[in-house]
Design a protein around this motif. Sequence first.
Motif, PDB file in Angstrom:
ATOM      1  N   ASP A  60       9.978   5.251   6.601  1.00 39.50           N
ATOM      2  CA  ASP A  60       8.638   5.419   6.826  1.00 39.50           C
ATOM      3  C   ASP A  60       8.181   4.828   5.256  1.00 39.50           C
ATOM      4  OD1 ASP A  60       6.199   6.485   6.014  1.00 39.50           O
ATOM      5  OD2 ASP A  60       6.595   8.574   6.601  1.00 39.50           O
ATOM      6  N   ILE A  61       7.520   3.723   5.440  1.00 34.51           N
ATOM      7  CA  ILE A  61       7.108   2.893   4.340  1.00 34.51           C
ATOM      8  C   ILE A  61       5.477   3.120   4.301  1.00 34.51           C
ATOM      9  CG2 ILE A  61       9.104   1.589   4.306  1.00 34.51           C
ATOM     10  CD1 ILE A  61       7.450  -0.531   5.978  1.00 34.51           C
ATOM     11  N   ALA A  62       5.010   3.975   4.540  1.00 34.55           N
ATOM     12  CA  ALA A  62       3.469   3.927   4.596  1.00 34.55           C
ATOM     13  C   ALA A  62       2.933   3.996   3.176  1.00 34.55           C
ATOM     14  CB  ALA A  62       3.015   5.238   5.425  1.00 34.55           C
ATOM     15  N   ALA A  63       3.576   4.692   2.412  1.00 31.36           N
ATOM     16  CA  ALA A  63       3.253   4.917   1.057  1.00 31.36           C
ATOM     17  C   ALA A  63       3.279   3.488   0.220  1.00 31.36           C
ATOM     18  CB  ALA A  63       4.011   5.962   0.279  1.00 31.36           C
ATOM     19  N   GLN A  64       4.389   2.787   0.492  1.00 27.09           N
ATOM     20  CA  GLN A  64       4.538   1.669  -0.326  1.00 27.09           C
ATOM     21  C   GLN A  64       3.496   0.506   0.258  1.00 27.09           C
ATOM     22  OE1 GLN A  64       6.952   3.368   1.104  1.00 27.09           O
ATOM     23  NE2 GLN A  64       9.057   3.043   0.284  1.00 27.09           N
ATOM     24  N   LEU A  65       3.424   0.513   1.493  1.00 25.97           N
ATOM     25  CA  LEU A  65       2.309  -0.249   1.993  1.00 25.97           C
ATOM     26  C   LEU A  65       1.071   0.062   1.575  1.00 25.97           C
ATOM     27  CD1 LEU A  65       3.462  -0.178   5.838  1.00 25.97           C
ATOM     28  CD2 LEU A  65       3.653  -2.126   4.135  1.00 25.97           C
ATOM     29  N   SER A  66       0.472   1.302   1.477  1.00 25.74           N
ATOM     30  CA  SER A  66      -0.844   1.703   0.839  1.00 25.74           C
ATOM     31  C   SER A  66      -1.013   1.066  -0.391  1.00 25.74           C
ATOM     32  CB  SER A  66      -1.113   3.090   0.786  1.00 25.74           C
ATOM     33  OG  SER A  66      -1.038   3.750   2.092  1.00 25.74           O
ATOM     34  N   ARG A  67       0.206   1.314  -1.366  1.00 26.80           N
ATOM     35  CA  ARG A  67       0.119   0.761  -2.665  1.00 26.80           C
ATOM     36  C   ARG A  67      -0.115  -0.572  -2.581  1.00 26.80           C
ATOM     37  NH1 ARG A  67       4.179   4.714  -3.963  1.00 26.80           N
ATOM     38  NH2 ARG A  67       5.761   3.314  -3.674  1.00 26.80           N
ATOM     39  N   LEU A  68       0.585  -1.654  -1.818  1.00 23.56           N
ATOM     40  CA  LEU A  68       0.389  -3.010  -1.769  1.00 23.56           C
ATOM     41  C   LEU A  68      -1.003  -3.301  -1.592  1.00 23.56           C
ATOM     42  CD1 LEU A  68       3.945  -3.929  -0.188  1.00 23.56           C
ATOM     43  CD2 LEU A  68       3.150  -4.310  -2.472  1.00 23.56           C
ATOM     44  N   LEU A  69      -1.497  -2.687  -0.404  1.00 26.98           N
ATOM     45  CA  LEU A  69      -2.758  -2.947  -0.182  1.00 26.98           C
ATOM     46  C   LEU A  69      -3.928  -2.449  -1.134  1.00 26.98           C
ATOM     47  CD1 LEU A  69      -2.964  -1.822   3.640  1.00 26.98           C
ATOM     48  CD2 LEU A  69      -3.233  -4.028   2.714  1.00 26.98           C
ATOM     49  N   ASP A  70      -3.623  -1.385  -1.947  1.00 27.67           N
ATOM     50  CA  ASP A  70      -4.575  -1.029  -3.051  1.00 27.67           C
ATOM     51  C   ASP A  70      -4.513  -1.952  -4.373  1.00 27.67           C
ATOM     52  OD1 ASP A  70      -5.165   1.014  -1.391  1.00 27.67           O
ATOM     53  OD2 ASP A  70      -4.044   2.671  -2.758  1.00 27.67           O
ATOM     54  N   GLY A  71      -3.407  -2.799  -4.053  1.00 28.65           N
ATOM     55  CA  GLY A  71      -3.178  -3.958  -5.283  1.00 28.65           C
ATOM     56  C   GLY A  71      -2.701  -3.031  -6.481  1.00 28.65           C
ATOM     57  N   ARG A  72      -1.935  -1.882  -6.248  1.00 24.87           N
ATOM     58  CA  ARG A  72      -1.586  -1.372  -7.603  1.00 24.87           C
ATOM     59  C   ARG A  72       0.131  -1.835  -7.558  1.00 24.87           C
ATOM     60  NH1 ARG A  72      -3.952   3.359  -5.396  1.00 24.87           N
ATOM     61  NH2 ARG A  72      -1.950   4.016  -4.433  1.00 24.87           N
ATOM     62  N   GLY A  73       0.660  -2.259  -6.404  1.00 27.35           N
ATOM     63  CA  GLY A  73       2.004  -2.810  -6.765  1.00 27.35           C
ATOM     64  C   GLY A  73       2.226  -4.298  -6.795  1.00 27.35           C
ATOM     65  N   GLY A  74       0.888  -5.065  -6.924  1.00 27.91           N
ATOM     66  CA  GLY A  74       1.135  -6.277  -7.172  1.00 27.91           C
ATOM     67  C   GLY A  74       1.464  -7.207  -5.961  1.00 27.91           C
ATOM     68  N   GLY A  75       1.435  -6.428  -4.944  1.00 27.92           N
ATOM     69  CA  GLY A  75       1.793  -7.279  -3.507  1.00 27.92           C
ATOM     70  C   GLY A  75       0.681  -8.211  -3.021  1.00 27.92           C
ATOM     71  N   GLU A  76      -0.441  -8.126  -3.764  1.00 26.55           N
ATOM     72  CA  GLU A  76      -1.605  -9.033  -2.945  1.00 26.55           C
ATOM     73  C   GLU A  76      -2.038  -9.992  -4.395  1.00 26.55           C
ATOM     74  OE1 GLU A  76      -2.197  -8.391   1.307  1.00 26.55           O
ATOM     75  OE2 GLU A  76      -2.566 -10.010  -0.100  1.00 26.55           O
ATOM     76  N   PRO A  77      -1.125 -10.721  -5.118  1.00 20.62           N
ATOM     77  CA  PRO A  77      -1.816 -11.554  -6.010  1.00 20.62           C
ATOM     78  C   PRO A  77      -2.820 -12.596  -5.738  1.00 20.62           C
ATOM     79  CG  PRO A  77       0.529 -12.372  -5.294  1.00 20.62           C
ATOM     80  CD  PRO A  77       0.192 -11.160  -4.814  1.00 20.62           C
ATOM     81  N   GLY A  78      -3.759 -12.820  -6.559  1.00 18.57           N
ATOM     82  CA  GLY A  78      -4.631 -13.759  -6.280  1.00 18.57           C
ATOM     83  C   GLY A  78      -5.887 -12.888  -5.708  1.00 18.57           C
ATOM     84  N   ARG A  79      -6.027 -11.785  -5.528  1.00 17.63           N
ATOM     85  CA  ARG A  79      -7.109 -11.084  -5.205  1.00 17.63           C
ATOM     86  C   ARG A  79      -7.751 -10.352  -6.292  1.00 17.63           C
ATOM     87  NH1 ARG A  79      -6.814  -8.819   1.038  1.00 17.63           N
ATOM     88  NH2 ARG A  79      -6.022 -10.878   2.030  1.00 17.63           N
ATOM     89  N   GLY A  80      -7.211 -10.377  -7.497  1.00 12.14           N
ATOM     90  CA  GLY A  80      -7.765  -9.560  -8.514  1.00 12.14           C
ATOM     91  C   GLY A  80      -7.882  -8.221  -8.353  1.00 12.14           C
ATOM     92  N   GLY A  81      -6.757  -7.661  -7.623  1.00 12.85           N
ATOM     93  CA  GLY A  81      -6.492  -6.431  -7.620  1.00 12.85           C
ATOM     94  C   GLY A  81      -7.340  -5.747  -6.671  1.00 12.85           C
ATOM     95  N   LYS A  82      -8.420  -6.220  -6.018  1.00 14.47           N
ATOM     96  CA  LYS A  82      -9.421  -6.026  -5.037  1.00 14.47           C
ATOM     97  C   LYS A  82      -8.642  -5.416  -3.910  1.00 14.47           C
ATOM     98  CE  LYS A  82     -13.605  -6.613  -2.111  1.00 14.47           C
ATOM     99  NZ  LYS A  82     -14.468  -7.577  -1.863  1.00 14.47           N
ATOM    100  N   ARG A  83      -8.919  -4.185  -3.647  1.00 12.46           N
ATOM    101  CA  ARG A  83      -8.337  -3.576  -2.188  1.00 12.46           C
ATOM    102  C   ARG A  83      -8.915  -4.175  -0.989  1.00 12.46           C
ATOM    103  NH1 ARG A  83      -8.559   2.996  -0.604  1.00 12.46           N
ATOM    104  NH2 ARG A  83      -7.447   2.591   1.173  1.00 12.46           N
ATOM    105  N   ASP A  84      -7.610  -4.375  -0.084  1.00 12.26           N
ATOM    106  CA  ASP A  84      -7.530  -4.881   1.225  1.00 12.26           C
ATOM    107  C   ASP A  84      -7.986  -3.771   2.049  1.00 12.26           C
ATOM    108  OD1 ASP A  84      -7.891  -6.488   3.711  1.00 12.26           O
ATOM    109  OD2 ASP A  84      -5.845  -7.501   3.112  1.00 12.26           O
ATOM    110  N   TYR A  85      -9.279  -3.415   2.614  1.00 11.07           N
ATOM    111  CA  TYR A  85      -9.643  -2.454   3.445  1.00 11.07           C
ATOM    112  C   TYR A  85      -9.269  -2.727   5.168  1.00 11.07           C
ATOM    113  CZ  TYR A  85     -12.064  -0.519  -0.273  1.00 11.07           C
ATOM    114  OH  TYR A  85     -12.505   0.099  -1.343  1.00 11.07           O
TER     115      TYR A  85
END
Length: 257
Positions: free
Chosen positions: A126-151
């Motif tokens: 169950d990786i739901a929590a980790q995926l949410s953190r990546l989408l929220d930008g808290r985990g650094g998983g989406e660099p280049g977006r300036g931390g903006k959340r991907d809805y």
Amino acid sequence: MKAPTALIADDEEPMRDMLRTRLRECWPELAITAEAANGVEAIALAGQHQPDVVFLDIRMPGLSGIEAARMLFNRCHIVFVTAYDQYAIEAFEQGALDYLLKPVGGERLKTTCARLKERIGQRPHDIAAQLSRLLDGRGGGEPGRGGKRDYLHWIQAQVGSSLRMISTREILFFQADEKYTRVQTAQGEVLIRKTLKELADELDPDEFWRIHRSTLVRVDAIAEVTRDLRGRQMVRVKNCPEQLEVSRGNTHLFQQM
């Protein structure tokens, strides 16, 4: 014993070819049953082929790898394929998410394949929590977006034996309906199991307003807001004869009324 199966999703065909070749060398027993060029195709093909493993490129048009993983993680084992730098890779490692760094190959691929061989036949993590953190930008998983959340941009709905992908741009409103949530579009309605609370957390609040505890409406689908004989605010939605009630706690959304 049934041979393990996999799906590869990457919008670049040379990358799919490279990964297929490297996997054949590292894990010859693994059968690649399907390939997708974007996240939407990945969801549909995964529903059709039921692979044991899905290799998802992070950046794909229409639906990102992380968004697709959020719809697939409870059905198969997920491996992200990424070209991100070390800072982003640390976020994956801290979240115990499997990843491959482009160009794919070497010891990292061997390690990932060894992990997958052990997990095949077991329930996916169950990786739901980790995926949410990546989408929220808290985990650094989406660099280049300036931390903006991907809805959330796509809704997955089971219609008979088919899996339907609905863009949130097509949706007029969501409404809680006992154990299900009703998804209304101009073409009709479908029911999904995702709760209204989950949707409210995952959708862009600038695009969807919660006008009632049981209703989320797309803002640009609102045709007009009126008052009925009882003084209640009622929303009329474009391309739909139904009127939606605005609860007292949400009348501030339409302050000029």
